[in-house]
Design an enzyme around this catalytic site. Structure first.
Site, short mmCIF file in Angstrom:
data_model
loop_
_atom_site.label_atom_id
_atom_site.label_comp_id
_atom_site.label_asym_id
_atom_site.label_seq_id
_atom_site.Cartn_x
_atom_site.Cartn_y
_atom_site.Cartn_z
N GLU A 44 2.33 1.81 -3.42
CA GLU A 44 1.31 2.35 -4.34
C GLU A 44 1.19 3.87 -4.17
O GLU A 44 1.14 4.61 -5.16
CB GLU A 44 -0.04 1.67 -4.05
CG GLU A 44 -1.21 2.26 -4.80
CD GLU A 44 -2.38 2.60 -3.88
OE1 GLU A 44 -2.85 3.76 -3.91
OE2 GLU A 44 -2.82 1.71 -3.13
N HIS A 45 1.18 4.35 -2.93
CA HIS A 45 1.08 5.79 -2.67
C HIS A 45 2.27 6.54 -3.27
O HIS A 45 2.11 7.65 -3.79
CB HIS A 45 1.06 6.04 -1.15
CG HIS A 45 -0.32 6.07 -0.58
ND1 HIS A 45 -0.81 7.14 0.13
CD2 HIS A 45 -1.32 5.16 -0.60
CE1 HIS A 45 -2.05 6.89 0.51
NE2 HIS A 45 -2.38 5.69 0.09
N GLU B 121 -4.19 8.14 7.59
CA GLU B 121 -5.14 7.22 6.96
C GLU B 121 -5.40 6.02 7.88
O GLU B 121 -6.55 5.58 8.04
CB GLU B 121 -4.58 6.74 5.62
CG GLU B 121 -5.53 5.90 4.81
CD GLU B 121 -4.94 5.49 3.46
OE1 GLU B 121 -5.29 4.40 2.98
OE2 GLU B 121 -4.14 6.26 2.88
N HIS C 135 0.83 -1.21 0.00
CA HIS C 135 0.00 0.00 0.00
C HIS C 135 0.87 1.26 0.00
O HIS C 135 0.60 2.22 -0.72
CB HIS C 135 -0.90 -0.04 1.23
CG HIS C 135 -1.70 1.21 1.46
ND1 HIS C 135 -1.33 2.16 2.38
CD2 HIS C 135 -2.84 1.66 0.89
CE1 HIS C 135 -2.22 3.14 2.37
NE2 HIS C 135 -3.14 2.87 1.49
#
Length: 425
Positions: A70-71, A143, A67
């Site tokens: 991906e960011h 997040e 994740h």
């Protein structure tokens, strides 16, 4: 190119495995204005222990790396962000990470090739520094805190924790504040060079394209890379039972939330598609909108809306989930258990089975109306080594008798769990 097709819905997909190992799937859609492309890598949150093909080194990575990576992929050395560049062109672009893959996507009616240039540039040219990685930790940390306060996400994660003890499916996709603190540029580059190799990637394209032409456009934008061997992923041993029966927490919600899960202990890889279809039919028969149980519970105000119903699976995990809102979550579970047991004892009712089966088939066909849904479907299924058309072509092979077997195999009380989020007291 290899051509696969569905005789029932008159659709074709062109599949090419390139010399570098990358799979390209093209689903032509004549006379449609929208163009959609997804570029995915078979790297998700469960892939935290592996052997690097290039060096043979055994690697453990912190939770949340897929994740995090991906960011970071959108950031460019000149300070620009590829998402902003694409949006300025009027292109709808995004990315996501799941348990088993990461995907980058864009949708547009104009400027497609400019968008393709940008997509294939940023996915092939990572840029990680100590400074930009540290900055991202703060953003992803926020997040993570947001999801910690999200009742629906906690309901889901608690359900997974009930079903699994060691399986990495129970790892939060974003990781934890502690785990992402251990992520460095070196970790990101190591994972990028292992998992973002073309041989571990699939591209799905849907729109008004000539297959050979769009394939050439993709190939000329690919950066040559040396071949690498297979990535050896290491997972915990298969678990033969659920971890715990129930988990209940209190959060800021106005109405209790429930999630009932059935762990698919066997998780056989044979007949995957038929099993998936049978489970969808069963879920709708048990508590779908047209079921007797749903009508009864809804009219009494026990169930406040139609539940969400799903079957999630890869080679490493498989489970059925039913979730919704009710002031009496345990009564919902009791009623579902009673309905399942009655269906096991008396057999599946023929007319109801056929009606639901037609409804599910219609849902599958409708998915092909959307270029986005079509591309997403082919990419996700390809990651599981499935042919999306088989859901249409093999549909009639799912009989009432087979579905009855699946009911007995999957919907067992010893493999059933309950996750509840109650309002704060």
């Amino acid at each position: 190119m290899k051509i696969i097709e569905s005789s029932k819905i008159k659709e074709k997909a062109y599949i090419q495995k390139l010399e570098n190992g990358m799979t390209v799937i093209i689903i032509p859609r004549k006379n449609t204005k929208k163009k959609y492309i997804m570029w995915g890598t078979h790297f998700g949150s469960i892939d935290n222990h592996f052997i690097m093909p290039q060096t043979g080194e055994e690697v453990y990575i912190p939770d949340g790396v897929a994740h995090f990576l991906e960011h970071k992929m959108f950031e460019q050395p000149n300070g620009t962000n590829s998402l902003d560049t694409l949006m300025a062109l009027g292109i709808d672009a995004n990315a996501y990470t799941t348990n088993d893959h990461t995907a980058y996507l864009l949708e547009c009616t104009e400027h497609f090739y400019e968008g393709l240039d940008e997509l294939m540039d940023y996915v092939q040219n990572p840029y990680f520094t100590d400074e930009n990685v540290e900055k991202e930790k703060g953003i992803i940390g926020q997040e993570i805190n947001m999801y910690d306060d999200e009742p629906g996400w906690q309901l889901y994660m608690n359900a997974l924790n009930c079903m699994y003890k060691e399986n990495p499916i129970k790892i939060d996709i974003a990781g934890t504040i502690e785990s992402i603190s251990k992520i460095t540029p070196d970790v990101l580059y190591k994972c990028y060079h292992t998992f973002y190799h073309p041989s571990n990637m699939t591209m799905a394209i849907c729109g008004d394209f000539e297959p050979e032409e769009i394939l050439e456009e993709v190939k000329k934008r690919l950066i040559p890379k040396e071949s690498q061997g297979e990535i050896k992923r290491i997972y915990p041993a298969k678990e033969e039972k659920i971890h715990q029966k129930e988990k209940e927490v209190q959060m800021e919600v106005s109405t209790p939330m429930f999630m009932i899960g059935y762990k698919d202990i066997e998780n056989n890889t044979e007949n995957r598609i038929q099993k998936h279809i049978a489970i969808e039919i069963l879920l709708n028969m048990i508590i779908g909108k047209s079921s007797d149980l749903y009508q009864e519970l809804y009219e009494k105000g026990t169930l406040l809306a139609q539940p969400d119903l799903s079957y999630e699976f890869t080679d490493q995990y498989a489970h059925v989930l039913l979730s919704g809102l009710s002031k009496e979550p345990k009564l919902i579970k009791q009623k579902i258990d009673e309905t399942v047991n009655k269906m096991k004892e008396n057999g599946i009712e023929e007319e109801h089975f056929e009606r639901i089966k037609k409804k599910i088939y219609g849902d599958y066909v409708i998915e092909y109306n959307s270029v986005a849904e079509t591309a997403r479907m082919f990419l996700a299924d390809n990651m599981k080594q499935l042919n999306s058309f088989d859901y249409i072509e093999d549909f009639e092979t799912v009989t009432k008798e087979y579905t009855q077997e699946i009911l007995k195999d999957i919907f067992k009380e010893e493999n059933e769990i309950l996750s509840i989020v109650e309002p704060n007291k």
